[in-house]
Design a protein around this motif. Structure first.
Motif, PDB file in Angstrom:
ATOM      1  N   ALA A   1      -4.495  13.322   0.652  1.00 41.41           N
ATOM      2  CA  ALA A   1      -3.875  12.913  -0.611  1.00 41.41           C
ATOM      3  C   ALA A   1      -4.450  13.701  -1.786  1.00 41.41           C
ATOM      4  CB  ALA A   1      -4.063  11.419  -0.831  1.00 41.41           C
TER       5      ALA A   1
ATOM      6  N   HIS B   1       0.901   3.929   1.986  1.00 37.26           N
ATOM      7  CA  HIS B   1       1.351   4.473   3.265  1.00 37.26           C
ATOM      8  C   HIS B   1       1.439   3.361   4.295  1.00 37.26           C
ATOM      9  CE1 HIS B   1       0.627   8.450   1.639  1.00 37.26           C
ATOM     10  NE2 HIS B   1      -0.551   8.035   1.258  1.00 37.26           N
TER      11      HIS B   1
ATOM     12  N   TYR C   1       0.827  -1.196   0.000  1.00 36.10           N
ATOM     13  CA  TYR C   1       0.000   0.000   0.000  1.00 36.10           C
ATOM     14  C   TYR C   1       0.863   1.248   0.000  1.00 36.10           C
ATOM     15  CZ  TYR C   1      -3.409  -3.523   1.053  1.00 36.10           C
ATOM     16  OH  TYR C   1      -4.179  -4.640   0.992  1.00 36.10           O
TER      17      TYR C   1
ATOM     18  N   THR D   1      -4.526   7.118  -4.205  1.00 35.22           N
ATOM     19  CA  THR D   1      -5.082   6.825  -2.885  1.00 35.22           C
ATOM     20  C   THR D   1      -6.499   6.277  -2.995  1.00 35.22           C
ATOM     21  OG1 THR D   1      -3.699   8.544  -1.926  1.00 35.22           O
ATOM     22  CG2 THR D   1      -5.557   7.799  -0.611  1.00 35.22           C
TER      23      THR D   1
ATOM     24  N   CYS E   1      -6.885  10.695   5.473  1.00 36.87           N
ATOM     25  CA  CYS E   1      -5.831  10.270   4.551  1.00 36.87           C
ATOM     26  C   CYS E   1      -6.188  10.557   3.095  1.00 36.87           C
ATOM     27  CB  CYS E   1      -5.525   8.792   4.740  1.00 36.87           C
ATOM     28  SG  CYS E   1      -5.052   8.374   6.436  1.00 36.87           S
ATOM     29  N   VAL E   2      -7.394  10.188   2.694  1.00 36.37           N
ATOM     30  CA  VAL E   2      -7.792  10.390   1.299  1.00 36.37           C
ATOM     31  C   VAL E   2      -7.918  11.890   1.006  1.00 36.37           C
ATOM     32  CG1 VAL E   2      -9.586   9.960  -0.432  1.00 36.37           C
ATOM     33  CG2 VAL E   2      -8.888   8.127   1.125  1.00 36.37           C
TER      34      VAL E   2
ATOM     35  N   GLU F   1      -6.221   2.722  -4.179  1.00 38.16           N
ATOM     36  CA  GLU F   1      -5.789   1.891  -3.049  1.00 38.16           C
ATOM     37  C   GLU F   1      -6.970   1.573  -2.146  1.00 38.16           C
ATOM     38  OE1 GLU F   1      -2.296   2.271   0.226  1.00 38.16           O
ATOM     39  OE2 GLU F   1      -3.700   3.956   0.149  1.00 38.16           O
TER      40      GLU F   1
END
Length: 100
Positions: free
Chosen positions: A78, A6, A4, A87, A74-75, A90
């Motif tokens: 990104a 991260h 992945y 992202t 996180c998304v 993923e």
């Protein structure tokens, strides 16, 4: 190395978030031990299946919680950095596994 993007969270969890998540996982762990005891004691199969279903539901809810946080932090991060496509892909790959 992870497959992945991260290996560590982009935004660390707050102590409160981490504590809530850990408490939920500890409850699930206790439920699994309870099923082990039920099997050891030759308990009624349907009772065991009901407990397994409860654990599956609890794990799914933990997964939804982690997914929600991932999207919100996180998304979003990104996307703002111009890495959104990777992202999102993923996340979609993981969600496909999650939904099996």
């Amino acid at each position: 190395m992870s497959e992945y993007l991260h290996d560590e969270p982009v935004v660390p969890r707050t102590d409160d978030e981490k504590e809530k998540l850990m408490n939920r996982l500890k409850r699930i762990e206790g439920q699994v031990r309870g099923i082990q005891n039920m099997v050891e004691e030759d308990r009624y199969c349907v009772d065991i299946l009901v407990q397994i279903s409860a654990i599956q539901s609890a794990l799914k809810n933990v997964g939804f919680s982690v997914t929600e946080r991932h999207i919100n932090h996180c998304v979003t991060d990104a996307i703002q950095k111009g890495e959104g496509d990777e992202t999102i892909q993923e996340l979609m790959d993981v969600l496909k596994q999650f939904s099996k």
